[in-house]
Design a protein around this motif. Structure first.
Motif, PDB file in Angstrom:
ATOM      1  N   LYS A  25       0.828  -1.193   0.000  1.00  0.00           N
ATOM      2  CA  LYS A  25       0.000   0.000   0.000  1.00  0.00           C
ATOM      3  C   LYS A  25       0.867   1.248   0.000  1.00  0.00           C
ATOM      4  O   LYS A  25       1.962   1.260   0.536  1.00  0.00           O
ATOM      5  N   ARG A  26       0.319   2.326  -0.572  1.00  0.00           N
ATOM      6  CA  ARG A  26       1.034   3.600  -0.618  1.00  0.00           C
ATOM      7  C   ARG A  26       0.656   4.501   0.544  1.00  0.00           C
ATOM      8  O   ARG A  26       1.354   5.462   0.840  1.00  0.00           O
ATOM      9  N   VAL A  27      -0.459   4.215   1.200  1.00  0.00           N
ATOM     10  CA  VAL A  27      -0.849   4.946   2.404  1.00  0.00           C
ATOM     11  C   VAL A  27      -1.137   3.916   3.494  1.00  0.00           C
ATOM     12  O   VAL A  27      -1.954   3.014   3.302  1.00  0.00           O
ATOM     13  N   VAL A  28      -0.445   4.037   4.625  1.00  0.00           N
ATOM     14  CA  VAL A  28      -0.611   3.109   5.742  1.00  0.00           C
ATOM     15  C   VAL A  28      -0.705   3.919   7.029  1.00  0.00           C
ATOM     16  O   VAL A  28       0.179   4.730   7.322  1.00  0.00           O
ATOM     17  N   ILE A  29      -1.788   3.734   7.794  1.00  0.00           N
ATOM     18  CA  ILE A  29      -1.908   4.378   9.099  1.00  0.00           C
ATOM     19  C   ILE A  29      -1.294   3.454  10.143  1.00  0.00           C
ATOM     20  O   ILE A  29      -1.730   2.319  10.318  1.00  0.00           O
ATOM     21  N   GLU A  30      -0.268   3.942  10.827  1.00  0.00           N
ATOM     22  CA  GLU A  30       0.442   3.115  11.810  1.00  0.00           C
ATOM     23  C   GLU A  30      -0.115   3.291  13.217  1.00  0.00           C
ATOM     24  O   GLU A  30      -0.077   2.373  14.028  1.00  0.00           O
ATOM     25  N   HIS A  31      -0.655   4.485  13.524  1.00  0.00           N
ATOM     26  CA  HIS A  31      -1.154   4.727  14.886  1.00  0.00           C
ATOM     27  C   HIS A  31      -2.112   5.919  14.856  1.00  0.00           C
ATOM     28  O   HIS A  31      -1.954   6.838  14.052  1.00  0.00           O
ATOM     29  N   VAL A  32      -3.126   5.887  15.735  1.00  0.00           N
ATOM     30  CA  VAL A  32      -4.064   7.002  15.885  1.00  0.00           C
ATOM     31  C   VAL A  32      -4.257   7.270  17.370  1.00  0.00           C
ATOM     32  O   VAL A  32      -4.412   6.336  18.167  1.00  0.00           O
ATOM     33  N   SER A  33      -4.244   8.552  17.754  1.00  0.00           N
ATOM     34  CA  SER A  33      -4.493   8.929  19.148  1.00  0.00           C
ATOM     35  C   SER A  33      -5.354  10.185  19.182  1.00  0.00           C
ATOM     36  O   SER A  33      -5.440  10.927  18.202  1.00  0.00           O
ATOM     37  N   TYR A  34      -5.989  10.421  20.340  1.00  0.00           N
ATOM     38  CA  TYR A  34      -6.864  11.585  20.486  1.00  0.00           C
ATOM     39  C   TYR A  34      -6.597  12.247  21.824  1.00  0.00           C
ATOM     40  O   TYR A  34      -6.497  11.589  22.864  1.00  0.00           O
ATOM     41  N   ASP A  35      -6.465  13.595  21.822  1.00  0.00           N
ATOM     42  CA  ASP A  35      -6.262  14.390  23.025  1.00  0.00           C
ATOM     43  C   ASP A  35      -7.573  15.098  23.349  1.00  0.00           C
ATOM     44  O   ASP A  35      -7.994  16.007  22.618  1.00  0.00           O
ATOM     45  N   ASP A  36      -8.206  14.690  24.441  1.00  0.00           N
ATOM     46  CA  ASP A  36      -9.518  15.233  24.795  1.00  0.00           C
ATOM     47  C   ASP A  36      -9.433  16.712  25.170  1.00  0.00           C
ATOM     48  O   ASP A  36     -10.377  17.471  24.950  1.00  0.00           O
ATOM     49  N   LYS A  37      -8.290  17.159  25.727  1.00  0.00           N
ATOM     50  CA  LYS A  37      -8.158  18.550  26.156  1.00  0.00           C
ATOM     51  C   LYS A  37      -8.078  19.501  24.967  1.00  0.00           C
ATOM     52  O   LYS A  37      -8.687  20.574  24.960  1.00  0.00           O
ATOM     53  N   THR A  38      -7.318  19.129  23.962  1.00  0.00           N
ATOM     54  CA  THR A  38      -7.142  20.001  22.795  1.00  0.00           C
ATOM     55  C   THR A  38      -8.084  19.645  21.656  1.00  0.00           C
ATOM     56  O   THR A  38      -8.146  20.348  20.653  1.00  0.00           O
ATOM     57  N   GLN A  39      -8.825  18.542  21.806  1.00  0.00           N
ATOM     58  CA  GLN A  39      -9.725  18.027  20.755  1.00  0.00           C
ATOM     59  C   GLN A  39      -8.941  17.814  19.447  1.00  0.00           C
ATOM     60  O   GLN A  39      -9.397  18.122  18.359  1.00  0.00           O
ATOM     61  N   GLU A  40      -7.741  17.236  19.592  1.00  0.00           N
ATOM     62  CA  GLU A  40      -6.852  17.023  18.446  1.00  0.00           C
ATOM     63  C   GLU A  40      -6.695  15.534  18.172  1.00  0.00           C
ATOM     64  O   GLU A  40      -6.345  14.762  19.069  1.00  0.00           O
ATOM     65  N   LEU A  41      -6.972  15.141  16.953  1.00  0.00           N
ATOM     66  CA  LEU A  41      -6.796  13.758  16.504  1.00  0.00           C
ATOM     67  C   LEU A  41      -5.460  13.676  15.773  1.00  0.00           C
ATOM     68  O   LEU A  41      -5.204  14.450  14.847  1.00  0.00           O
ATOM     69  N   THR A  42      -4.608  12.748  16.197  1.00  0.00           N
ATOM     70  CA  THR A  42      -3.267  12.617  15.608  1.00  0.00           C
ATOM     71  C   THR A  42      -3.138  11.278  14.908  1.00  0.00           C
ATOM     72  O   THR A  42      -3.396  10.224  15.498  1.00  0.00           O
ATOM     73  N   LEU A  43      -2.747  11.319  13.626  1.00  0.00           N
ATOM     74  CA  LEU A  43      -2.520  10.115  12.835  1.00  0.00           C
ATOM     75  C   LEU A  43      -1.035  10.036  12.482  1.00  0.00           C
ATOM     76  O   LEU A  43      -0.450  11.035  12.048  1.00  0.00           O
ATOM     77  N   HIS A  44      -0.434   8.883  12.671  1.00  0.00           N
ATOM     78  CA  HIS A  44       0.911   8.601  12.184  1.00  0.00           C
ATOM     79  C   HIS A  44       0.763   7.717  10.949  1.00  0.00           C
ATOM     80  O   HIS A  44       0.233   6.603  11.037  1.00  0.00           O
ATOM     81  N   ALA A  45       1.187   8.226   9.796  1.00  0.00           N
ATOM     82  CA  ALA A  45       0.910   7.519   8.541  1.00  0.00           C
ATOM     83  C   ALA A  45       2.109   7.564   7.603  1.00  0.00           C
ATOM     84  O   ALA A  45       2.846   8.554   7.551  1.00  0.00           O
ATOM     85  N   ASP A  46       2.299   6.463   6.872  1.00  0.00           N
ATOM     86  CA  ASP A  46       3.263   6.425   5.775  1.00  0.00           C
ATOM     87  C   ASP A  46       2.530   6.833   4.503  1.00  0.00           C
ATOM     88  O   ASP A  46       1.510   6.233   4.142  1.00  0.00           O
ATOM     89  N   VAL A  47       3.033   7.861   3.818  1.00  0.00           N
ATOM     90  CA  VAL A  47       2.485   8.294   2.532  1.00  0.00           C
ATOM     91  C   VAL A  47       3.624   8.186   1.522  1.00  0.00           C
ATOM     92  O   VAL A  47       4.608   8.917   1.602  1.00  0.00           O
ATOM     93  N   LEU A  48       3.492   7.250   0.576  1.00  0.00           N
ATOM     94  CA  LEU A  48       4.606   6.873  -0.286  1.00  0.00           C
ATOM     95  C   LEU A  48       4.316   7.189  -1.747  1.00  0.00           C
ATOM     96  O   LEU A  48       3.169   7.115  -2.196  1.00  0.00           O
ATOM     97  N   ASP A  49       5.385   7.508  -2.484  1.00  0.00           N
ATOM     98  CA  ASP A  49       5.227   7.689  -3.925  1.00  0.00           C
ATOM     99  C   ASP A  49       5.276   6.338  -4.616  1.00  0.00           C
ATOM    100  O   ASP A  49       5.304   5.286  -3.962  1.00  0.00           O
ATOM    101  N   THR A  50       5.288   6.329  -5.948  1.00  0.00           N
ATOM    102  CA  THR A  50       5.232   5.068  -6.696  1.00  0.00           C
ATOM    103  C   THR A  50       6.464   4.205  -6.494  1.00  0.00           C
ATOM    104  O   THR A  50       6.445   3.015  -6.779  1.00  0.00           O
ATOM    105  N   ARG A  51       7.561   4.794  -5.981  1.00  0.00           N
ATOM    106  CA  ARG A  51       8.783   4.019  -5.712  1.00  0.00           C
ATOM    107  C   ARG A  51       8.814   3.457  -4.302  1.00  0.00           C
ATOM    108  O   ARG A  51       9.769   2.780  -3.921  1.00  0.00           O
ATOM    109  N   GLY A  52       7.796   3.764  -3.500  1.00  0.00           N
ATOM    110  CA  GLY A  52       7.783   3.329  -2.113  1.00  0.00           C
ATOM    111  C   GLY A  52       8.579   4.246  -1.210  1.00  0.00           C
ATOM    112  O   GLY A  52       8.913   3.875  -0.083  1.00  0.00           O
ATOM    113  N   VAL A  53       8.871   5.475  -1.668  1.00  0.00           N
ATOM    114  CA  VAL A  53       9.645   6.454  -0.908  1.00  0.00           C
ATOM    115  C   VAL A  53       8.681   7.472  -0.295  1.00  0.00           C
ATOM    116  O   VAL A  53       7.701   7.861  -0.945  1.00  0.00           O
TER     117      VAL A  53
END
Length: 501
Positions: A25-53
């Motif tokens: 896959k060219r887009v992979v979500i590795e982790h998701v977290s949520y901060d209730d105080k700041t109402q901020e959703l954080t995603l850690h994701a790999d976003v790759l070009d056609t070479r896998g970079v």
């Protein structure tokens, strides 16, 4: 007969290698977290070009974030690489020091082991800050030796990897192995080495500091004393189950100058742990260091997406006994080549939406205004009711059935929905017991997010979404596989038949 069995095993493993590599896959979500105080959703994701970079220049307007297939209300999005954010990682490098990685004949100038050491050194050079690194080596008769124990002295770790060596006796396989019995005893066992390396990781968790992201990076020819595919698969499953709770992703580099049949084990380990598998063809021997460097780049340039929510969603499955709801977080990315790629992350728990007084006042105004036309509304409802009334004074209810174009069908042969037919319409069809799935199966044997079928240019790929009871295709448990017309799919007590027409 023995040669025929070996040839068949080799073909099966090589074909497995091709299919998994093709499905990267060219887009992979590795982790998701949520901060209730700041109402901020954080995603850690790999976003790759056609070479896998890792793809540079990703902008907030290129992203669309959803919760269980409904767009989230987002006021702002901030993007940053993990390297720029100073987010630490913990890494164990496991190098292959067995005899097959040393010079085998007089025509060779550089050994695979030398290339491997150069690659590991380049990998370590990418690390910094509070990252933690350890370097292990495995060879015949030894599941692992510690070359450099967990620490953050990267110059010392790089030097240790570059100078790694094995006893001189190991360079002479016949002298080392002796009799056939001795050969069997000292044959390299990559799965045992991986097991021990992951155990070393767990034994040193107290040295990892704040490093949440953990990786085992292994380079190997995949050779193992065991040759039966069923037993190899069973070993891999045990390893993944044993260390699953520690969230260690296995990034595997497969290289061999002779028999590639064992490389499929490495890709199974990588896929099962959510890691990367890179196979290097024997003719691309010189690219070994650059492949190491590419994996390090992908780790350090993972994208951190911080989305400020205007409001929480309210359509999730409520968690019993808690003020939380369960969602599947989706990330759609508009790529630089014009393609749109999407990834999902299951079982994200968000707080239930609080009471909104402004919304209440707005609705009171709407209701008061609507009272002026209540008579007309009641009359309209009564007229519609009379028109829908059939013979005998009973209201006839029409069931809406989709009869438009489809891209295939799932026929439910057994289970709670037996007899139903589900047309495949969307690019991704999800199956599970939770509301919000394309196919909802209310059955205790079915996980909330059990499986998904992805359609890409008339290729139908089914994947197990880390379900409890697994997914069977034609009786065999799978992690991810391409479907063929007529394949039988088992999900809990439900049996499905996939048909193109």
């Amino acid at each position: 007969m023995r040669r025929l069995v070996a040839a068949t095993l080799s073909l099966l493993l090589v074909l497995s290698s091709v299919s998994v590599a093709f499905a990267e896959k060219r887009v992979v979500i590795e982790h998701v977290s949520y901060d209730d105080k700041t109402q901020e959703l954080t995603l850690h994701a790999d976003v790759l070009d056609t070479r896998g970079v890792p793809m540079d220049g990703v902008l907030p307007e290129d992203l669309e974030i959803s919760a269980s297939n409904q767009p989230l209300s987002v006021s702002s999005i901030e993007l940053e690489t993990s390297e720029k954010a100073g987010e630490p990682v913990a890494i164990v490098i496991l190098m292959n020091g067995s005899s097959s990685y040393f010079i085998q004949n007089s025509d060779e100038v550089h050994s695979t082991f030398q290339q491997e050491k150069e690659g590991a050194s380049q990998f370590i050079q990418r690390l910094g800050g509070n990252d933690k690194i350890a370097v292990l080596l495995y060879r015949e008769g030894s599941p692992h030796e510690v070359v450099y124990s967990f620490a953050s002295d990267f110059s010392q770790a790089k030097e240790a990897a570059a100078n790694a060596s094995v006893p001189d006796a190991d360079l002479d396989p016949e002298g080392l192995q002796g009799s056939n019995k001795r050969k069997r005893t000292l044959a390299p066992e990559v799965l045992r080495a991986v097991d021990k390396a992951l155990g070393y990781f767990v034994d040193n968790l107290d040295k990892l500091g704040s490093a949440r992201r953990r990786f085992l990076v292994v380079m190997s020819d995949g050779k193992d004393r065991e040759t039966r595919k069923s037993k190899l698969t069973s070993k891999i499953d045990r390893i993944l189950e044993k260390y699953g709770e520690y969230k260690i992703r296995v990034h595997a580099i497969g290289f061999t100058a002779d028999d590639p049949q064992y490389l499929a084990m490495l890709q199974s380990l990588a896929n099962g742990s959510g890691g990367i598998y890179k196979r290097i063809d024997s003719k691309d021997f010189a690219t070994i260091p650059s492949v190491w460097d590419g994996i390090a780049t992908r780790i350090k340039k993972q994208l951190i997406i911080r989305a400020k929510l205007e409001d929480l969603p309210d359509h999730g499955e409520r968690v019993k006994g808690k003020d939380l709801a369960n969602y599947v977080i989706g990330l759609k990315v508009k790529m630089k080549d014009g393609a749109e790629e999407e990834a999902q992350y299951n079982d994200v728990r968000l707080p239930l939406r609080g009471f909104n007084w402004m919304n209440l006042l707005k609705w009171i105004g709407i209701v008061l205004g609507g009272l002026l036309g209540v008579g007309l509304l009641i009359g309209l409802i009564m007229m519609i009711a009379r028109r829908g009334r059939g013979g005998g004074g009973q209201v006839q209810v029409q069931q809406q059935v989709y009869d438009g174009p489809d891209r295939g069908k799932l026929f439910v042969r057994a289970g709670p929905l037996a007899g139903e037919v589900l047309p495949l319409i969307d690019d991704v069809t999800t199956i599970g017991s939770m509301k919000g799935n394309t196919l909802v199966i209310e059955d205790g044997s079915v996980s909330r997010r059990h499986a998904a079928i992805k359609i890409d240019q008339m290729r139908y790929e089914i994947a197990d979404l880390n379900s409890t009871n697994g997914v069977l295709v034609n009786g065999a448990r799978i992690h991810k596989v391409f479907l063929k017309d007529g394949d039988k799919i088992s999900i809990g007590t439900t049996e499905l038949e996939f048909r193109l027409k």
